[in-house]
Design an enzyme around this catalytic site. Sequence first.
Site, short mmCIF file in Angstrom:
data_model
loop_
_atom_site.label_atom_id
_atom_site.label_comp_id
_atom_site.label_asym_id
_atom_site.label_seq_id
_atom_site.Cartn_x
_atom_site.Cartn_y
_atom_site.Cartn_z
N THR A 1 -0.21 10.03 -5.47
CA THR A 1 1.30 10.14 -5.56
C THR A 1 1.85 8.61 -5.66
O THR A 1 3.27 8.66 -6.11
CB THR A 1 2.26 10.81 -4.36
N GLY A 2 1.22 7.70 -5.33
CA GLY A 2 1.71 6.11 -5.47
C GLY A 2 1.64 5.70 -6.92
O GLY A 2 1.14 6.35 -7.63
N VAL B 1 0.16 3.29 -8.07
CA VAL B 1 -1.23 2.86 -8.36
C VAL B 1 -1.77 4.20 -8.84
O VAL B 1 -2.75 4.14 -9.91
CB VAL B 1 -2.10 1.95 -7.58
N SER C 1 -0.82 11.67 1.26
CA SER C 1 -0.34 11.59 2.70
C SER C 1 -0.28 13.11 3.15
O SER C 1 -0.19 13.98 2.51
CB SER C 1 1.10 10.79 2.81
N SER D 1 2.29 15.54 1.71
CA SER D 1 1.86 15.92 0.33
C SER D 1 0.94 16.80 0.54
O SER D 1 0.90 17.56 -0.65
CB SER D 1 1.83 14.65 -0.54
N LEU E 1 -4.45 3.17 -2.36
CA LEU E 1 -4.03 3.39 -1.22
C LEU E 1 -3.42 2.12 -0.82
O LEU E 1 -3.96 1.09 -1.06
CB LEU E 1 -4.97 3.78 0.12
N ASP E 2 -2.15 2.16 -0.13
CA ASP E 2 -1.89 0.65 0.61
C ASP E 2 -2.76 0.41 1.65
O ASP E 2 -3.51 1.12 2.13
CB ASP E 2 -0.63 1.05 0.97
N CYS F 1 -5.45 -8.93 -10.35
CA CYS F 1 -5.27 -10.14 -11.25
C CYS F 1 -5.65 -11.48 -11.03
O CYS F 1 -5.43 -12.14 -9.98
CB CYS F 1 -3.76 -10.07 -11.47
N HIS G 1 1.81 -10.26 -14.52
CA HIS G 1 1.64 -11.42 -13.99
C HIS G 1 1.28 -12.30 -14.79
O HIS G 1 0.44 -12.42 -15.50
CB HIS G 1 0.84 -11.03 -12.70
N ASN H 1 -0.57 -6.53 -14.39
CA ASN H 1 -0.96 -6.20 -13.19
C ASN H 1 -1.26 -4.98 -12.74
O ASN H 1 -2.18 -4.56 -11.82
CB ASN H 1 0.12 -6.71 -12.10
#
Length: 354
Positions: free
Chosen positions: A16-17, A19, A41, A44, A90-91, A155, A245, A332
């Site tokens: 869902t993010g 990326v 998460s 969700s 994921l973060d 990058c 970038h 990026n």
Amino acid sequence: MPHPSQPVEVGVLGATGTVGQRFLLLLSSHPYFCVTALGASPRSAGQEYQKAVKWKQTSHIPSSYRALRVSACDPSTGAFKGCKIIFSGLDADVAGEIESAFKDAGFAVFSNAKNYRRAPLVPLVVPLVNPDHLNVVRRQQSATNPGYIITNANCTLEKAFGPIDTVLVTTLQAASGAGYPGVASLDILDNVVPYIGGEEEKMEWETKKILGALSNDDAHETGFVLRDDMRVSATCTRVPVIDGHTESVSVRFSRRPPPSLEAVRTALRDFTCDAQTLQCPSAPQIAIEVHDADDRPQPRLDRDAQKGAGVSLGRLRECPVLDLKFVVLVNNVCLGAATSSIINAEIACAQGLL
């Protein structure tokens, strides 16, 4: 290189993010990777993807994903059964344990997060630069567990002219690099933020691993020999650009006298990466597009060239302090993120690492 004769099932974590969304757009038309599982998460989990996501892409949600149920990012749920590859968007604050769990469960994990980039047996691969590092994953595997983790850099000239001695780089990094919701509008609009936490140290260290050599001694606890003789100095800034970038780079070669400007220009234009040779479907047709115009590359004009899979380089000229300098642009959210992971997976597939 022939494509796999059967579809290869893949899952996407962090679906869902931003990326994760980019992964899904790129994979929706892939010739053999087929998305069968989405992880996000706990809030969700259980929802249809179209209801769980705040879609932030300019294209609509691909129809094949809209009704797909989102699962928790847990390899034991059963939703990922049948997947050979896990793409992770994921973060970093949650990626570590989750990616490790999927690796331990036997999955091939292709990660955008920074958590394992310094791990001694985890390849840090820019697919246009060092895909030979992928083979180190065999040292992560065991007779009972085929799982592994491969990371890509977010990058970033060495093959034609020998080692680079010194790199000075200033980055102008797009707002999307901070994720969503990202940098507050009052901080980024009409402004340049001259600091991105941890980015300069990360760039200085990661370059030495990316351009480093493989360790052929299995007795070593690391699969890589860092380029510790290379000096890298980075200044990283955040600019009010959505995607793309840009870097202003000066380099000094170890070789003396250094190569001529025209020799470097020709080498860059002629450069072919392994992903092209292997005919990976996501590889760019031109690895490095060298611009002659004085005012290129520019993010708005060049970031989406070749679907964001290539590198745009311009303003190549002699440097009065080092040897030469240039401006380089990478999308990026494509080559700097999802596209790199997909190309890495395509190369791994072609090399029999799945």
